[in-house]
Design a protein around this motif. Sequence first.
Motif, mmCIF file in Angstrom:
data_model
loop_
_atom_site.group_PDB
_atom_site.id
_atom_site.type_symbol
_atom_site.label_atom_id
_atom_site.label_comp_id
_atom_site.label_asym_id
_atom_site.label_seq_id
_atom_site.Cartn_x
_atom_site.Cartn_y
_atom_site.Cartn_z
ATOM 1 N N LEU A 1 -14.616 49.619 -19.042
ATOM 2 C CA LEU A 1 -15.924 50.129 -19.452
ATOM 3 C C LEU A 1 -16.096 50.037 -20.964
ATOM 4 C CD1 LEU A 1 -18.513 51.473 -18.386
ATOM 5 C CD2 LEU A 1 -17.380 53.684 -18.656
ATOM 6 N N MET A 2 -15.086 50.421 -21.712
ATOM 7 C CA MET A 2 -15.160 50.362 -23.171
ATOM 8 C C MET A 2 -15.260 48.916 -23.646
ATOM 9 S SD MET A 2 -15.348 53.432 -23.993
ATOM 10 C CE MET A 2 -15.292 53.204 -25.781
ATOM 11 N N GLN A 3 -14.569 48.001 -22.966
ATOM 12 C CA GLN A 3 -14.675 46.589 -23.319
ATOM 13 C C GLN A 3 -16.105 46.098 -23.132
ATOM 14 O OE1 GLN A 3 -11.950 43.966 -21.297
ATOM 15 N NE2 GLN A 3 -13.111 42.132 -21.840
ATOM 16 N N ALA A 4 -16.740 46.501 -22.033
ATOM 17 C CA ALA A 4 -18.128 46.103 -21.791
ATOM 18 C C ALA A 4 -19.052 46.621 -22.890
ATOM 19 C CB ALA A 4 -18.589 46.611 -20.431
ATOM 20 N N MET A 5 -18.841 47.855 -23.318
ATOM 21 C CA MET A 5 -19.675 48.428 -24.384
ATOM 22 C C MET A 5 -19.450 47.700 -25.713
ATOM 23 S SD MET A 5 -21.242 50.538 -22.541
ATOM 24 C CE MET A 5 -22.234 51.349 -23.783
ATOM 25 N N ARG A 6 -18.208 47.328 -25.989
ATOM 26 C CA ARG A 6 -17.933 46.553 -27.212
ATOM 27 C C ARG A 6 -18.636 45.202 -27.153
ATOM 28 N NH1 ARG A 6 -12.654 48.644 -26.492
ATOM 29 N NH2 ARG A 6 -11.994 46.705 -25.477
ATOM 30 N N GLU A 7 -18.600 44.567 -25.999
ATOM 31 C CA GLU A 7 -19.233 43.253 -25.851
ATOM 32 C C GLU A 7 -20.752 43.351 -26.000
ATOM 33 O OE1 GLU A 7 -17.834 41.717 -22.154
ATOM 34 O OE2 GLU A 7 -15.815 41.274 -22.930
ATOM 35 N N PRO B 1 -25.937 51.581 -16.535
ATOM 36 C CA PRO B 1 -26.004 50.435 -15.622
ATOM 37 C C PRO B 1 -24.739 49.581 -15.593
ATOM 38 C CG PRO B 1 -27.124 49.898 -17.664
ATOM 39 C CD PRO B 1 -26.621 51.309 -17.811
ATOM 40 N N ILE B 2 -23.658 50.087 -16.133
ATOM 41 C CA ILE B 2 -22.379 49.365 -16.135
ATOM 42 C C ILE B 2 -21.362 50.166 -15.325
ATOM 43 C CG2 ILE B 2 -20.511 48.450 -17.552
ATOM 44 C CD1 ILE B 2 -22.555 48.145 -19.826
ATOM 45 N N VAL B 3 -20.797 49.534 -14.316
ATOM 46 C CA VAL B 3 -19.861 50.213 -13.420
ATOM 47 C C VAL B 3 -18.603 49.362 -13.289
ATOM 48 C CG1 VAL B 3 -19.498 51.233 -11.148
ATOM 49 C CG2 VAL B 3 -21.795 51.208 -12.145
ATOM 50 N N MET B 4 -17.484 49.887 -13.792
ATOM 51 C CA MET B 4 -16.215 49.178 -13.736
ATOM 52 C C MET B 4 -15.184 50.037 -12.999
ATOM 53 S SD MET B 4 -17.334 46.510 -15.231
ATOM 54 C CE MET B 4 -15.834 45.524 -15.379
ATOM 55 N N ASN B 5 -13.932 49.575 -12.980
ATOM 56 C CA ASN B 5 -12.870 50.321 -12.294
ATOM 57 C C ASN B 5 -12.106 51.250 -13.227
ATOM 58 O OD1 ASN B 5 -12.643 47.471 -10.405
ATOM 59 N ND2 ASN B 5 -12.790 49.434 -9.374
ATOM 60 N N THR B 6 -12.032 50.898 -14.522
ATOM 61 C CA THR B 6 -11.239 51.691 -15.459
ATOM 62 C C THR B 6 -12.036 51.970 -16.722
ATOM 63 O OG1 THR B 6 -10.292 49.794 -16.647
ATOM 64 C CG2 THR B 6 -9.152 50.524 -14.630
#
Length: 303
Positions: A286-292, A277-282
Amino acid sequence: MSIRPVKATSNAVPTMEGAGVHLHRAFGFSDPTMLDPFLLFDDFRNDDPAQYEQGFPWHPHRGIETITYVLKGEVEHGDSLGNKGVLSDGSVQWMTAGSGILHQEMPKGNAQGQMHGFQLWANLPGSLKMTAPRYQDVEGKEIPEIIDDDGTKVRVVIGEFWGKTGPVDGIAADPQFLDITVPAGLRKTFKVDTYRKAFAYVFEGAGSFRDASAPSGVLLEKEVRGEEVNIRDLSGDRTLVQFDTGDEITIQAGEEGVRFLLISGAPIEEPVAWHGPIVMNTQEELMQAMRELRNNTFIKPAH
């Protein structure tokens, strides 16, 4: 005027999501350019509460917008910002996840145990992926419904059509979302912006989007004579129809009529880095979102 030819048809595939919700997926988790700006489309329809009542417990979203359209039953929702609400028959919710939200969606059937609704995911451009989350909940009675002289019925859920404007606004994809019913045997043409990607999803009855030049009634005559009607002629229940370019689509309704969603949106044409459910450009974003998510900094403070 140019009729959009059919690029492809396919049947929605049974799958399971959430805590055990049985649904059918028309598209998703494949080529994000296929129907850009749309990423995923699910048909959650079931008459057995045991196959949907566990719902979609708490889960994250970032970088997208989700559109939930309920026809039967209810969906109770809540989120990490304290928002709560219930979607019931004919209502729609547009959720802009933006920078991040945790929410849950719990379906409940009607008196007969029936649950039916759809969820569509629309991508956000990079400039809006970290925007503040926002909800738009709209009751069914607020959605304009137009009945043409020939009996064709159109609910304008989002966008403008036949002089009516849907109540949901301010959406990045500038979409049009129509719920259309065409009576038996009728051939009908609908305008679609030339520069939008467009698809139809049939969920009641059947009809042909392919043979726009056939005289009205040809398909019905085939059925009366007992001839085989090929899938190229008729698109039936749970069929996804993808269109090529043009500014109109034409449908020839079958012997029971046809009801379908006609959805279009302006392509974003940006790189997509996607995980659940996370959609980014790079991939870095994406990895930053998973870390957060792991360190509990996923939800951003309101500005």
